[in-house]
Design a protein around this motif. Structure first.
Motif, PDB file in Angstrom:
ATOM      1  N   UNK A 112       0.846  -1.189   0.000  1.00 17.54           N
ATOM      2  CA  UNK A 112       0.000   0.000   0.000  1.00 17.54           C
ATOM      3  C   UNK A 112       0.887   1.246   0.000  1.00 17.54           C
ATOM      4  N   UNK A 113       0.458   2.232  -0.765  1.00 16.85           N
ATOM      5  CA  UNK A 113       1.158   3.517  -0.840  1.00 16.85           C
ATOM      6  C   UNK A 113       0.155   4.631  -0.570  1.00 16.85           C
ATOM      7  N   UNK A 114       0.659   5.749  -0.109  1.00 16.06           N
ATOM      8  CA  UNK A 114      -0.127   6.973   0.063  1.00 16.06           C
ATOM      9  C   UNK A 114       0.607   8.074  -0.684  1.00 16.06           C
ATOM     10  N   UNK A 115       0.147   8.369  -1.897  1.00 16.69           N
ATOM     11  CA  UNK A 115       0.764   9.394  -2.718  1.00 16.69           C
ATOM     12  C   UNK A 115      -0.017  10.696  -2.613  1.00 16.69           C
ATOM     13  N   UNK A 116       0.642  11.797  -2.894  1.00 17.69           N
ATOM     14  CA  UNK A 116      -0.011  13.088  -2.867  1.00 17.69           C
ATOM     15  C   UNK A 116      -0.024  13.716  -4.243  1.00 17.69           C
ATOM     16  N   UNK A 117      -0.805  14.762  -4.375  1.00 15.37           N
ATOM     17  CA  UNK A 117      -0.840  15.505  -5.617  1.00 15.37           C
ATOM     18  C   UNK A 117      -2.149  15.358  -6.360  1.00 15.37           C
ATOM     19  N   UNK A 118      -2.121  15.866  -7.567  1.00 13.51           N
ATOM     20  CA  UNK A 118      -3.264  15.784  -8.465  1.00 13.51           C
ATOM     21  C   UNK A 118      -3.372  14.367  -9.033  1.00 13.51           C
ATOM     22  N   UNK A 119      -4.522  14.020  -9.635  1.00 15.14           N
ATOM     23  CA  UNK A 119      -4.674  12.663 -10.173  1.00 15.14           C
ATOM     24  C   UNK A 119      -3.549  12.228 -11.117  1.00 15.14           C
ATOM     25  N   UNK A 120      -3.097  13.107 -12.014  1.00 19.50           N
ATOM     26  CA  UNK A 120      -2.033  12.713 -12.937  1.00 19.50           C
ATOM     27  C   UNK A 120      -0.714  12.463 -12.201  1.00 19.50           C
ATOM     28  N   UNK A 121      -0.475  13.204 -11.135  1.00 17.33           N
ATOM     29  CA  UNK A 121       0.740  12.994 -10.346  1.00 17.33           C
ATOM     30  C   UNK A 121       0.668  11.682  -9.574  1.00 17.33           C
ATOM     31  N   UNK A 122      -0.503  11.357  -9.067  1.00 22.71           N
ATOM     32  CA  UNK A 122      -0.692  10.086  -8.359  1.00 22.71           C
ATOM     33  C   UNK A 122      -0.460   8.918  -9.319  1.00 22.71           C
ATOM     34  N   UNK A 123      -0.973   9.030 -10.531  1.00 20.45           N
ATOM     35  CA  UNK A 123      -0.766   7.971 -11.522  1.00 20.45           C
ATOM     36  C   UNK A 123       0.711   7.827 -11.880  1.00 20.45           C
ATOM     37  N   UNK A 124       1.417   8.939 -12.042  1.00 20.76           N
ATOM     38  CA  UNK A 124       2.847   8.888 -12.360  1.00 20.76           C
ATOM     39  C   UNK A 124       3.643   8.241 -11.229  1.00 20.76           C
ATOM     40  N   UNK A 125       3.326   8.620  -9.996  1.00 18.76           N
ATOM     41  CA  UNK A 125       4.011   8.030  -8.846  1.00 18.76           C
ATOM     42  C   UNK A 125       3.716   6.537  -8.741  1.00 18.76           C
ATOM     43  N   UNK A 126       2.499   6.159  -9.073  1.00 10.57           N
ATOM     44  CA  UNK A 126       2.115   4.747  -9.032  1.00 10.57           C
ATOM     45  C   UNK A 126       2.895   3.950 -10.067  1.00 10.57           C
ATOM     46  N   UNK A 127       2.994   4.467 -11.282  1.00  6.98           N
ATOM     47  CA  UNK A 127       3.761   3.779 -12.333  1.00  6.98           C
ATOM     48  C   UNK A 127       5.211   3.594 -11.907  1.00  6.98           C
ATOM     49  N   UNK A 128       5.795   4.650 -11.358  1.00 10.59           N
ATOM     50  CA  UNK A 128       7.191   4.557 -10.931  1.00 10.59           C
ATOM     51  C   UNK A 128       7.358   3.505  -9.835  1.00 10.59           C
ATOM     52  N   UNK A 129       6.465   3.496  -8.851  1.00  8.72           N
ATOM     53  CA  UNK A 129       6.545   2.508  -7.766  1.00  8.72           C
ATOM     54  C   UNK A 129       6.352   1.089  -8.290  1.00  8.72           C
ATOM     55  N   UNK A 130       5.444   0.911  -9.247  1.00  4.70           N
ATOM     56  CA  UNK A 130       5.208  -0.420  -9.820  1.00  4.70           C
ATOM     57  C   UNK A 130       6.443  -0.908 -10.574  1.00  4.70           C
ATOM     58  N   UNK A 131       7.036  -0.032 -11.369  1.00  4.64           N
ATOM     59  CA  UNK A 131       8.245  -0.413 -12.103  1.00  4.64           C
ATOM     60  C   UNK A 131       9.390  -0.722 -11.141  1.00  4.64           C
ATOM     61  N   UNK A 132       9.504   0.057 -10.066  1.00  2.00           N
ATOM     62  CA  UNK A 132      10.533  -0.223  -9.061  1.00  2.00           C
ATOM     63  C   UNK A 132      10.324  -1.597  -8.434  1.00  2.00           C
ATOM     64  N   UNK A 133       9.073  -1.950  -8.163  1.00  2.21           N
ATOM     65  CA  UNK A 133       8.785  -3.255  -7.562  1.00  2.21           C
ATOM     66  C   UNK A 133       9.217  -4.387  -8.479  1.00  2.21           C
ATOM     67  N   UNK A 134       8.923  -4.262  -9.765  1.00  2.00           N
ATOM     68  CA  UNK A 134       9.317  -5.294 -10.726  1.00  2.00           C
ATOM     69  C   UNK A 134      10.849  -5.374 -10.817  1.00  2.00           C
ATOM     70  N   UNK A 135      11.474  -4.218 -10.989  1.00  2.00           N
ATOM     71  CA  UNK A 135      12.939  -4.177 -11.107  1.00  2.00           C
ATOM     72  C   UNK A 135      13.608  -4.764  -9.872  1.00  2.00           C
ATOM     73  N   UNK A 136      13.162  -4.339  -8.690  1.00  2.00           N
ATOM     74  CA  UNK A 136      13.782  -4.815  -7.457  1.00  2.00           C
ATOM     75  C   UNK A 136      13.608  -6.319  -7.297  1.00  2.00           C
ATOM     76  N   UNK A 137      12.422  -6.835  -7.643  1.00  2.00           N
ATOM     77  CA  UNK A 137      12.180  -8.284  -7.520  1.00  2.00           C
ATOM     78  C   UNK A 137      13.029  -9.061  -8.526  1.00  2.00           C
ATOM     79  N   UNK A 138      13.235  -8.487  -9.704  1.00  2.00           N
ATOM     80  CA  UNK A 138      14.077  -9.152 -10.708  1.00  2.00           C
ATOM     81  C   UNK A 138      15.522  -9.253 -10.236  1.00  2.00           C
TER      82      UNK A 138
END
Length: 156
Positions: free
Chosen positions: A127-153
């Motif tokens: 779970x994450x708690x991001x701040x900002x406008x909807x587009x900023x929340x989506x950008x932060x979510x994409x970055x966190x998701x990619x980090x999760x994949x990269x780190x697990x790899x």
């Protein structure tokens, strides 16, 4: 180069090096994660595709998300597993959450769940708690998701 582009390139290199395939199941991010992965080098050899399941019915019917809140750990986990199953991927990443501007399911804007399924390993979700406008929340979510994949790899 943006942080998400750099992460997607790292994922591409690791996927090719280790023979991994990746699939995405998105709600909150509406396809933005899939765009990042598809634009990475040699994506056709390792990226299986994405499912944008914005409505709860699609999440349940296509990705086997259980009844109940879709902004939740169980939903993120089911979506990640569904990405593996539907797309034939070894690794499944999912995003679900509230972009705003208002609450959804009693959750405040910026509440996000990211799920990660990996063949042979228990499914995880964070779970994450991001701040900002909807587009900023989506950008932060994409970055966190990619980090999760990269780190697990990197772990294997």
């Amino acid at each position: 180069m943006s942080p998400t582009n750099k992460l997607a390139e790292e994922i591409a290199a690791l996927a090719e090096e280790h023979g991994h395939t990746v699939g995405a199941a998105e709600s909150l991010t509406g396809g933005q994660l899939t765009v990042q992965l598809a634009a990475a080098p040699n994506a056709s050899s390792w990226f299986r595709g994405g499912v944008v399941a914005y409505s709860s019915e699609v999440k349940r019917d296509v990705l086997d998300v259980p009844h109940g809140p879709v902004v939740s750990k169980p939903a993120a986990m089911a979506m990640a597993a569904g990405a593996c199953r539907v797309l034939g991927a070894r690794i499944g990443i999912s995003t679900t959450g509230v972009g705003g501007p208002g609450e959804e399911e009693g959750q405040s804007p910026g509440t996000v769940w990211i799920g990660l399924a990996w063949e042979g390993i228990p499914i995880e979700a964070w779970e994450y708690k991001f701040g900002g406008e909807p587009d900023e929340i989506c950008s932060q979510t994409c970055e966190a998701a990619l980090q999760a994949v990269r780190d697990r790899m990197h772990i294997g």
